[in-house]
Design an enzyme around this catalytic site. Sequence first.
Site, PDB file in Angstrom:
ATOM      1  CB  CYS A  90     -10.881 -13.392  27.073  1.00 15.43           C
ATOM      2  SG  CYS A  90      -9.505 -12.450  26.360  1.00 15.43           S
ATOM      3  CB  CYS A 144      -8.890 -14.390  22.001  1.00 18.55           C
ATOM      4  SG  CYS A 144      -7.819 -14.615  23.434  1.00 18.55           S
ATOM      5  CG  ASP A 153     -51.436 -16.871   4.113  1.00 18.85           C
ATOM      6  OD1 ASP A 153     -52.100 -16.074   3.442  1.00 18.85           O
ATOM      7  OD2 ASP A 153     -51.243 -18.053   3.793  1.00 18.85           O
TER       8      ASP A 153
END
Length: 771
Positions: free
Chosen positions: A24, A27, A458
Amino acid sequence: MSNEQLLHQPGTRVIELEIEGMTCASCVSRVERKLGKLDGVEASVNLPLQSAHVTVPAGVTDEQITATVEAAGYKARVRQPHYPSGGAGDLPPGSGGAAVGDHASLDAARQLRPRLILAVILTVPVFAISMFPAFQFANWGWVAGVLALPVVTWAAWPFHRAAAVNARHFASTMDTLVSIGVVAAYAFSAWQLLADPFLTAHPGMEGRQTNDGGLYFEVASVVTTFLLLGRYLEANAKQKAGDALKALLNLGAKDATVLVAGVEHKIPVDQLAVGDVIVVRPGEKIATDGVVIDGSSAVDASLMTGESVPVEVGPDSPVTGATINASGRLLVRATRVGSETTLAQMGRLVSQAQTGKSPIARLADRISAVFVPVVLAIAVATFVAWLLLAGPAVTGAELRSAFTAAVAVLVIACPCALGLATPVGLLTGTGRGAQLGILIKGPQVLEDTRTVDTILLDKTGTVTTGHLAVHGIVAFGPYDKAQVLRFAGALEAASEHPVARAIAAAALAAGNVADDAGRLPAVADFSSAPGGGVTGSVDGHVVTAGRTSWLQENGISLTSGNLDALEAAEAAGATAIWIAVDGRAAGIISLRDSIKPGSAAAISRLRQLGLRPILLTGDNAAVAAEVAAAVGIPAEDVFAGVLPEGKVDAVRKLQAAGATVAMAGDGVNDAAALAQADLGIAMGSGTDVAIEAADLTVMANDLGQVAQAIALSRRTLATIKTNLFWAFFYNAIGIPVAALGLLNPMIAGAAMAASSVLVVGNSLRLRDFGK
């Protein structure tokens, strides 16, 4: 110090860890905290991938890193050789970060399957005899307790084991909540049954109806089963989330046919070396990046770039590994192999993006770090509050209500969805992008695409094809058009500029310009100035080619007639180049560039996304205006005559006016502007330096893919935010409802499991983007 800063420190390296045992967000936060305590170490841990991207300074060993993770209660090992800052890395072809999560998810699903099957088989009868009097018989409570025991022990062992490991390190995770809730429900029921062995002595006598006691064997069993089912579905879904990148990394050829002294040899692709000549027959994959030295064919690059139309290639054409030779036989000289190939770099970029974290994800991690201890406190407070409200004489029913509410709080509060919200969304979104030929460098890019309101385009190579062709020649006496083209072609043949290549190609194609061997005169004393022009000596004459300012810098004067001819050429929408010989104007060469077929539609799509397209070009105003009109950009949104260094100024000017600027370009002279922009977008046909400077890279030479990249990034960010909203909302609503006793622990377990599956399922919808 940020990762970006650390990567530029001497001796800094990056390692990838496989981490086993994380379940989870708590952790994740814990591992990052532990690693962060090592001097100079920064880590970004990914829950779905079960991996960590760790920036390590000189003096810190791999053993120290893995030992630190193991000291936190998890198993860790270095997944790949480390590579120095700025290096290309040592990733073998076909490797990538997704493989870690993919294998971890597959292993998790395999390990959970037998536990889930046992839990389902035993939980169904426990639930039936506990909840429905029709299924009850004498002493059914003892049978329920025996059937529930394997469920809450062996089937629920992954939760208990993780909780015990974390408890040894004085830490807690979602497994702590689950383990405590399940054990408490079973232990409380067993104690009730042992205290009154005849609690269910007769059929139909359910303890909670006939006395002040209560049995919760079905609660412990059903909660375990639901949570195992949720984790099993989650593991399978996470595996699917990594399918896109796994498919990308599997695109590479496994073998290559190498031509040595006229003899063909088949070798594994990892034995290829730069300079090897590869034979590619029709229908075969091109084994690595290279240049065609013989043959012509159409190459299908759709799996790499998303472009459906095959690209025609011939001698001197660059080709990319993992693309497919559709027709003729090709001989290709390898220019990049192994970890240097485009495919390996794509995998590395996507993998690193999936491991990174945006600010919103780090906020979720900080919350989850304190979430579990807070929930444990709330559960205890809930239990105590219910007992206090009951008064001095607590009955069995009141004790049962307090216990039920506390268990429901523990179960409903598990922060699984919170830990999955960001990484699974990012994993799926970046993987789908890789399939479409879109590389997102990191989570921060997603945040940037949300705020961008202006995009600088560009012209050459982005809006137009960038393939100039000589359109016309004006000669001034005493020179004729053939002489002007001969001088210009010889001079420009020494330059790599697109204009120079077009003029040199036109000169070579003119039979009366080249010599009998088809060669142009040699050039001596060649020099060039970016954005200005070139000069050199051809057949003993000083030849100058370039803009008006370049001629003036070289002391060449122009007559009014010369200038009128230039004005006429530019008014017709052409790019006009002066050619001067021995200090005197000799002529003007006009070139035209064609607009890409999809540019107008792409610019319209950019407007729909809320962006203001602005055309940026070094060409004159007349050429720029003609291109802008053709693609639907108004005249006031055109920056013409901009030198390479002026592109950065253009970006800064817009930023100073309050715009959040994206810049799309593909050349070396775009790199600085790409870096200056709030969001840099490199066209994949461009140079490595442009791609390195950009935040987003589109592998196809297609402006439409730029719009698609922005749309995908925004969609991914929206999905992550939706996931986080529901994860927070679910806990914010669920905890108080459970604390008030309005939520059965079984329903809480089902809802908690459903929340994780919902978050992963919502993320998987990104796999359909662009279909």
